[in-house]
Design a protein around this motif. Sequence first.
Motif, PDB file in Angstrom:
ATOM      1  N   ALA C 101       0.831  -1.202   0.000  1.00  0.00           N
ATOM      2  CA  ALA C 101       0.000   0.000   0.000  1.00  0.00           C
ATOM      3  C   ALA C 101       0.863   1.248   0.000  1.00  0.00           C
ATOM      4  CB  ALA C 101      -0.930  -0.008   1.213  1.00  0.00           C
ATOM      5  N   VAL C 102       1.922   1.250   0.804  1.00  0.00           N
ATOM      6  CA  VAL C 102       2.836   2.391   0.821  1.00  0.00           C
ATOM      7  C   VAL C 102       3.454   2.586  -0.555  1.00  0.00           C
ATOM      8  CG1 VAL C 102       5.068   3.184   1.665  1.00  0.00           C
ATOM      9  CG2 VAL C 102       3.387   2.329   3.267  1.00  0.00           C
ATOM     10  N   ALA C 103       3.885   1.465  -1.155  1.00  0.00           N
ATOM     11  CA  ALA C 103       4.492   1.565  -2.480  1.00  0.00           C
ATOM     12  C   ALA C 103       3.509   2.143  -3.486  1.00  0.00           C
ATOM     13  CB  ALA C 103       4.978   0.196  -2.933  1.00  0.00           C
ATOM     14  N   VAL C 219       2.530   9.900   8.412  1.00  0.00           N
ATOM     15  CA  VAL C 219       1.475   9.308   7.585  1.00  0.00           C
ATOM     16  C   VAL C 219       0.875   8.071   8.237  1.00  0.00           C
ATOM     17  CG1 VAL C 219       0.984   8.259   5.370  1.00  0.00           C
ATOM     18  CG2 VAL C 219       2.511  10.207   5.496  1.00  0.00           C
ATOM     19  N   LEU C 220       1.723   7.124   8.611  1.00  0.00           N
ATOM     20  CA  LEU C 220       1.200   5.880   9.189  1.00  0.00           C
ATOM     21  C   LEU C 220       0.421   6.112  10.477  1.00  0.00           C
ATOM     22  CD1 LEU C 220       4.015   3.316   8.332  1.00  0.00           C
ATOM     23  CD2 LEU C 220       1.728   3.466   7.392  1.00  0.00           C
ATOM     24  N   PRO C 221       0.921   6.949  11.401  1.00  0.00           N
ATOM     25  CA  PRO C 221       0.109   7.194  12.592  1.00  0.00           C
ATOM     26  C   PRO C 221      -1.249   7.801  12.262  1.00  0.00           C
ATOM     27  CG  PRO C 221       2.344   7.973  12.938  1.00  0.00           C
ATOM     28  CD  PRO C 221       2.244   7.584  11.508  1.00  0.00           C
ATOM     29  N   THR C 225      -6.010   4.081  12.323  1.00  0.00           N
ATOM     30  CA  THR C 225      -7.304   3.442  12.536  1.00  0.00           C
ATOM     31  C   THR C 225      -7.790   2.739  11.278  1.00  0.00           C
ATOM     32  OG1 THR C 225      -7.767   5.363  13.886  1.00  0.00           O
ATOM     33  CG2 THR C 225      -9.568   3.843  13.513  1.00  0.00           C
ATOM     34  N   GLY C 226      -7.648   3.402  10.150  1.00  0.00           N
ATOM     35  CA  GLY C 226      -8.098   2.797   8.909  1.00  0.00           C
ATOM     36  C   GLY C 226      -7.339   1.528   8.587  1.00  0.00           C
ATOM     37  N   ILE C 227      -6.048   1.548   8.860  1.00  0.00           N
ATOM     38  CA  ILE C 227      -5.238   0.357   8.589  1.00  0.00           C
ATOM     39  C   ILE C 227      -5.673  -0.787   9.475  1.00  0.00           C
ATOM     40  CG2 ILE C 227      -2.910  -0.584   8.761  1.00  0.00           C
ATOM     41  CD1 ILE C 227      -1.849   2.092   7.892  1.00  0.00           C
ATOM     42  N   LEU C 228      -5.985  -0.449  10.705  1.00  0.00           N
ATOM     43  CA  LEU C 228      -6.491  -1.478  11.606  1.00  0.00           C
ATOM     44  C   LEU C 228      -7.789  -2.059  11.073  1.00  0.00           C
ATOM     45  CD1 LEU C 228      -5.406  -2.582  14.193  1.00  0.00           C
ATOM     46  CD2 LEU C 228      -6.907  -1.068  15.454  1.00  0.00           C
TER      47      LEU C 228
END
Lengths: 284, 303, 321
Positions: C101-103, C219-221, C225-228
């Motif tokens: 996803a990051v890529a 970005v990740l922090p 929630t969405g990633i979880l």
Amino acid sequence: MTDAGFIPNVEESLTVHAEKAMIDPPTGQVVMTLRDVAVAFAGRTAVRDVTFDVCAGEVTALIGPSGSGKTTLLRALNRMHDAERSAVVTGTIRLGDLDVYGPDTDATLLRSRVGMVFQRPNPFPTMSIYDNAVAGLRFNGVRKKALLDDAAESALIAAALWDSVKDRLKANGGTLSGGEQQRLCIARALAVEPEVLLMDEPTSALDPIATKRIEELVGELKDRVTIVIVTHNMQQAMRVSDRCAFLLMGEDKAGGLIEFGPTSRLFSEPSDPRTLDYVNGRFG
Amino acid sequence: MTDVLDAPADPILERRQAVQAAAASSLRRRKLGSRLALGVCWACLLIAVIPLVAVVVYVVAKGLPAWNVDFFTQPTKPEGIAGGGVSNAIVGTVVITVIAVVVAVPFGLLCGLFLAESDGRFATTLRFTADVMTGIPSITVGIFGYIAIVRNFNAYSGFAGAFAIGFIMLPVIIRAGETAFRGVPRSLNEAAMALGARRATVARRVVVPTALPGVITGVLLAVARGLGETAPLLLTIFGNQYLQWNPSKTMEALPILIYNYSSQPYADLVQVAWGAALLLMVVVLVLSIGSRLLANHLGKVRR
Amino acid sequence: MTTVDLPPPARTGRRRSLPDNGYKGMLVVVALLVAALAIWFLIAIVIQAKPAFSTLGVGWIFGKTWNPSHGQYGLLPFILGTIESTAIAVALAFPVGLGTAVALAYLVPDRLRPVLSTMVELLAAVPSVVYGLWGLIVLAPVFASTVEPFLTSVLGWTGLFDGPNRGVGLLLAGVILFIMILPTMVAISRDVLAVVPYEQVEGAMALGATRWQVLRKVVLPAARTGILGAFTLATGRALGETVAVALVIGNSPYIAHSIKSPAATIPSLIVNNFGESTGTELSALFGAGLVLLVIGILVNSAARWLVWSTGNDSAGVGIGR
């Protein structure tokens, strides 16, 4: 590359460029120099023919109607255009004796010397006020708590925010008002102790009272950092800046430098008729 | 900096030097770390793409040889007997899917329309229920199909299979329908009503045509989803080695055939399984890609 | 529909003429029918599962042995099999999915992004039975001959890799599930990453952060929630998967003691035994289906709530915001 690391004779090189724009030679120590700077996106020029010097301890304003390339020029100073694949920056920009776009210059290191504050306040929402303030320091590898605390306090004081947040440093950055958030962003940029602070219309998203506080702040800060500020508000430029660079979009749809000089002179007796028209409000 | 500001400038200059020192010394580590981490992300992308390529390549390579005239026109034959095909499975899949679509699409769209136009407690609960329904394990849907139809009519049948597949399709269509109908700008509705049209007319003449692209995409995706479901069919249609068009009898379907033949020790049956897998995969991929292209195209036309 | 009975333009929409009520009424009827269907579903499953619970009590869910001919019904091996295969899948899908996803969101050039994103999402379009077929016939031999010996030699000290290299088993099932849930993890995570306001990214860059620093600290922090939610949704999908798992997991009714062991999941149990079972066994299978349903609904609801609360619609939740 010059010898002994000194900036080339400013007055001389400026006269060469003087016929392109009306430029007053600088007084005092020069912190950044721009020579024939142009920025193009995918071949289309956005701003060109920019030549002036930024003097230490002063506030230099980039003024002009919208579309004249002020923000594009500002963002070239700390290489923010690196993230845009189609952007090409030509000309020479020097910070002291460092060639900003030189092959050996690292952009991340440059940005620790040239900070930026944006139009809309952008504190990091997942971080506390303290963490926001020291974020830049941490990014640059500073770990010592003493240094972090010191820098945070000094920066927050300089941003006139310390008194209201010192008891809630752990609170989330988003709990502040718009004006306070912007001051937090200023503190965040200041904590890294940059030599130059770039401000991109920092008050345009704020209410008049918050705007006034930030303008006062700019005056207080210029001893600590040299400031280059973009503003579309002429009165603001008059209030806060020592020198102005007036940019205007030409027929080729690219912005160009028309005139550069002390604010007082530019607004009372500008050399170029277009500058006169602008400061008299004949177009906006 | 001028000399006048010697004393107060000092701590600032000191800090500046400390920061620059830290920045310079950590630069190499930070840049290396960044390169490494981003390289890992690229590797992950590669890992994500390889299986798709591998599966498609294998299925094509192993399935294509099975495709011949007999494959499409002859029903399945036991192992060892030549000339077998999957016509019974194709027919079964088509009949079941058509019935499921014919029932699920109108109900689903009308329900989606309802949800798009209402906001009460009932609507909220229903919306939540539809969302939950998409998460029901397909085997449990198969169980329900068995209980509801097979048990009650005392026979495995194509109808039972269609019921189960329709149940799986329904929440997908409801959701896609609601999103599509909600996407119709309020202003269109209001303009039509201001011109004096009744709500039903507004729905028919304004809402439905505007939402059509989203609806079609949603339906195609639901069909693609339904085609790929195996477990519900295993419990409801029982399978049939003969060509059978009557949905009230037991039927064969492509997913079931693949499932049953996969673990057979007979090479010719496995070959048939690959051929069926290729057919199913091609149809589902075409539907998925097609619905996406359609959505893009229609979206552009709208502008 | 003619224009004969139009209300005069001056009146507002408050007044409803009969046909309008008919239209609205029809919608309500359909909605009620759908609701009734859902309720019927719940009731049907519960009723059919009830005999198992009245005969066997409740503890049978945790029994260790499944042997209907001896009257033993224990669901534990299958619950564990479900959890373990899902755990392997998720443990692989979370990092790989996030990295992908990051890529896709930040590293891939703009021209390539649609193509690559579509390729990853097409993984979800391949029917699960095709994955099962491919896993059984193509991957299993590779696992038996190459992958499992390699992993055993490298990780055997953990004690998790005992037993012969069969190919089919928990490990293969976990890997197949990983491939199947990867697109879910990637698509939602990518969308969640993309909506992090770019001004946050710029703010961090302007302070002198490297690209990874920006991703990790800003970005990740923000997308946490969405990633979880993506993670939970992917877990839900893995829990419910039936045929692909059934084909490659080896179908052994005993609790697996090694990652390479054959095992079984609740769905594979049901699908393998449904045809011939009657009476208590059949009811026990219904009960198993109910247990699976409860687990699936809980996980799925948690996922949707997490994704929904970020205001992100990519899971297709359909809330028209």
